[in-house]
Structure formats: structure tokens, C-alpha cells
Design an enzyme around this catalytic site. Sequence first.
Site, PDB file in Angstrom:
ATOM      1  N   GLU A   1       3.528  14.838  -7.896  1.00  0.00           N
ATOM      2  CA  GLU A   1       4.304  14.214  -6.919  1.00  0.00           C
ATOM      3  C   GLU A   1       5.519  14.861  -6.800  1.00  0.00           C
ATOM      4  OE1 GLU A   1       2.634   9.687  -7.515  1.00  0.00           O
ATOM      5  OE2 GLU A   1       4.262  10.286  -8.482  1.00  0.00           O
TER       6      GLU A   1
ATOM      7  N   LYS B   1       0.198   2.052 -17.170  1.00  0.00           N
ATOM      8  CA  LYS B   1       0.186   3.272 -16.328  1.00  0.00           C
ATOM      9  C   LYS B   1       0.214   4.621 -16.739  1.00  0.00           C
ATOM     10  CE  LYS B   1       0.663   3.172 -12.054  1.00  0.00           C
ATOM     11  NZ  LYS B   1       1.135   3.132 -10.659  1.00  0.00           N
TER      12      LYS B   1
ATOM     13  N   SER C   1       5.108   3.985 -16.531  1.00  0.00           N
ATOM     14  CA  SER C   1       5.784   3.102 -15.724  1.00  0.00           C
ATOM     15  C   SER C   1       6.816   2.063 -16.638  1.00  0.00           C
ATOM     16  CB  SER C   1       4.797   2.176 -14.983  1.00  0.00           C
ATOM     17  OG  SER C   1       5.350   1.073 -14.629  1.00  0.00           O
TER      18      SER C   1
ATOM     19  N   HIS D   1     -12.013  16.436   5.942  1.00  0.00           N
ATOM     20  CA  HIS D   1     -11.472  15.435   6.351  1.00  0.00           C
ATOM     21  C   HIS D   1     -11.424  14.427   5.256  1.00  0.00           C
ATOM     22  CE1 HIS D   1     -12.344  16.703  10.793  1.00  0.00           C
ATOM     23  NE2 HIS D   1     -13.454  16.963   9.983  1.00  0.00           N
TER      24      HIS D   1
END
Length: 461
Positions: free
Chosen positions: A290, A283, A277, A156
Site C-alpha cells: 500500500e 488482521k 491493526s 478488466h
Amino acid sequence: MSKLWSGRFAKSGAKILDEFNASLPFDKKLYEEDIKGSIAHATMLAKQGILNQREADQITEGLLAIKKEIEDEKFIFDIAHEDIHMSVETRLIELIGEAGKKLHTARSRNDQVAVDFRQYVQKHTLVIVLLLEDLMNVLVSISKEHTTTLLPGMTHLQHAQPINFAFHLLAYVSMFKRDIERLESSYQRNNVLPLGCAALAGTPHNIDREYVAKLLGFDSVSVNCLDTVSDRDFALEILFNISTIMMHISRFAEELILWSSYEFKFVTLSDEYSTGSSIMPQKKNPDVPELLRGKTGRVNGNLISLLTVLKGLPLAYNKDMQEDKEGVFDSVETVYMSLNILKEAVRTMSINTDNMYSAAQVGHLSATDLADYLVQKCDIPFREAHFITGRAVAHAESLGVDLSTLSAQALQKVDARIGEDVGIYLSLEHSMNARNSQGGTATESTCKQLEIFENWLKSRH
Ligand code: ARG
């Protein structure tokens, strides 16, 4: 331009129809399979005396010349020829004349497209297997370094029990091994020749399908022609196999995304496989995992698309089936790229073992060990031991510390039966190594798993 099938037509088709009807823009990818299939067909026709040897030789030479034209980018693809099959045949007739008109004897585009597409699927099935092996090898070699590296195992997405990092990676190795086994079983099942079924019902010509199967590397010949020209199970199988691989990749990608976040910092993706970014200078984004996760959606779509295309089709061939190819090409290309890039991203990432270890210090990961201790050492039934441990966890929570740091005295306040020796049982290392049952996370057990996978990989070459 008149079509190869124009005999019964008085008027030529609408221009827009050419574009709508054509598969050439995408099925030209099958040129090699088409030419190979045609050479095998012509060779068989000559062996059977249906063509003479000179005609078959002319056909073979013509087809090889066309292959070279395509590879040298000299071949003119004209959408008016509809598909790769008729483009090649039209060019063959242009090049060699009369003999070229005999190539399509005892054949239809229905069995032709089936043999071309099946060769494509079979070929790429084996390449995907090799790419999976490469990825498994990288995971195995990282695992070797981390059989004692502790991190929190989760359920979980909550801290559950301490495990080692190799054990975690070997879970993916297990998945990829099954993926290979699935691909290989599909390969075997589908290594069957469709050619020779003609349009749907077979042919009156005295063909030798076994011979063609041998020439093209198929193990056997399909049994029922009506099925053969209607069947796209082989394409569904590669789509399903790729979807399953991508689902595994996607779960791994999700973990890499989590692990590279500030909250986890378990891994640092290398600069080569990270992106920045456009506005936030600090970043470093995990675009690679992804995209791996994102592309899985499209690959799943390709499987569902073909299932949907096929579900209502009467036998035998229907033009709907021309929609079978683009999704397969897309899934194959996507899984190639995904396996390669995942392998490199994993190979080049750094593994922050200290952060993994610190993360394992919180969340009372050895709570199950206290319950097991109560069962094994104090002869308390597990359900009761579970309850006592819950009280001990609540006590640790109230003090703001991890269960594993509580002294024996503190634990004895919860239950007097707890012994002085409890401390070692609650250490993370002990907890991990206690799980030495077959397939468990203990270093010893993990090393056995490593050996199994390594031997399996070695035995394949
Ligand atoms: N381009 C077609 C396809 O990809 C080839 C088979 C055409 N057969 C036919 N009877 N129209 O499916």
C-alpha cells in the site's frame, strides 16, 4: 556576517531572507559533488597557468580537509552562506586564505550548481539500475519455479484465460528491463559537462573544458553555454524515469494487495513485511504494497512540480531553479527504498499455488479455446464460433458449473458439430499450453522468455 557577494550592497539583508533564500538545508547533500567539481576546476586552472601549482595544491588540500570536516560532522553549516557552494568556498578561504579566493575564477554558481547536480543525477541513475537488476533477479528466480503454476489471467479484473505464474511475473521483469534501458539512455545522453559556462556566456579565461570533462568522467562538453546553465532536462529525465519505475511498482503492489486478500489468497506476505491493526487482533495488513502504491503519488508530483517550475522561465538561470533539487532527492530516496523493500517482500512471500489453481476453475477460462476448437476442427468462422461458445457458456452457467467441466455430449446439444475429443481442449493446462505463439503463456514459450531475461541479466556483468 558579510556575504561573498556583498560588494555592491550598503545594508545587509533581512534575517528572514536568509531562510527564504537559502538552499543549504537541502543542497548540503551535494557536498561531495561540489568538492569534486571544485578540485577538477582548480586542477584545470593550474594546468592552464591561470593559477600556479602551489595555489591549486592548497585549494585541493583545503577542499579535502573540508570534505573530512563534513563527513566527521565537524563542519558548521550556516544558513547565512546560502548554499553548499558558498559554504564550502567561505570555509576554504578561512582555511587557506588568498589562494581560496582564486577558486571561483572562470566559474559561476550557475555552472557550478549545474555540474554538481548533474553528477548527483548521473551517480544515482546507475545505482537505481543496480537495484532494478536485484529485483529482476528475484523475480526471475521465483519464475523458474512456476512455469506450470496455473492462475487466471485477467482483463478488466475479470477471469479471462489461464496463464502460468512465471508468465505473470515476467511481465514485470519486462517492464523493469525497459526501466533500466531508459535510465541508461538518459545516462548516456546527459553525460555532458556543464562546467566552464560560467554565468551564462562563457569566460574570457583560457580554460580547458575537455580536460575537466575527463577529470569528472563526462564523455563530452556541452555545446551552448546559455542552454547549459538553463537546462534541467537531466533532472526531469531522472524524475520521469523514477515515476515510470514507481508506476510499475505500484501496479505490482496493487496486485499483491489483491492477491493477499481473503478473496484471492494467491500469496501470503511474510510476517516480516506485514503489519497488524491496533484494534483488530486478527488482521495482517499489506502496508508495504500500500505504501509503495501511495508513494508513487508523491513521486509523480515531483515530476510535475519541476516541469511547472521550468515552464515559464526566460533564459538563463533564474532563482526558481533552486526548487529543482528537493523533489529529485525525494524521488531518488523513495525509489531506493521502494525497490529494496519490494524485492524483500516478494522474496519472502509464500505463493499459494493451490488457491491459484482453484481460482482458475471458475470463470470459463477456456471459453476462447472452445471457439478456437470450432474454428480449427470444425471449420466454423470465428465470429460464429464465438456465438456458439457464448451459448455453451450460458448453458454451463444455467447448470452452475464451469465450461471446462461440461461433457462432449452436453456441448453437442449446443452444437452438433462439436466432436468427442473436445474435453482435452477445454482443460486449463491445454488452454495455457496451446498459447505457444511467440511471447505467449505456454510453458515452453514462458521458458524461452525466462532464458532471454536471464541471459540479458547475465550479459550485464
Ligand atoms: N543555490 C543555487 C541553486 O541551487 C545556486 C545557484 C545560484 N546562482 C545564482 N545566480 N544565484 O540554484
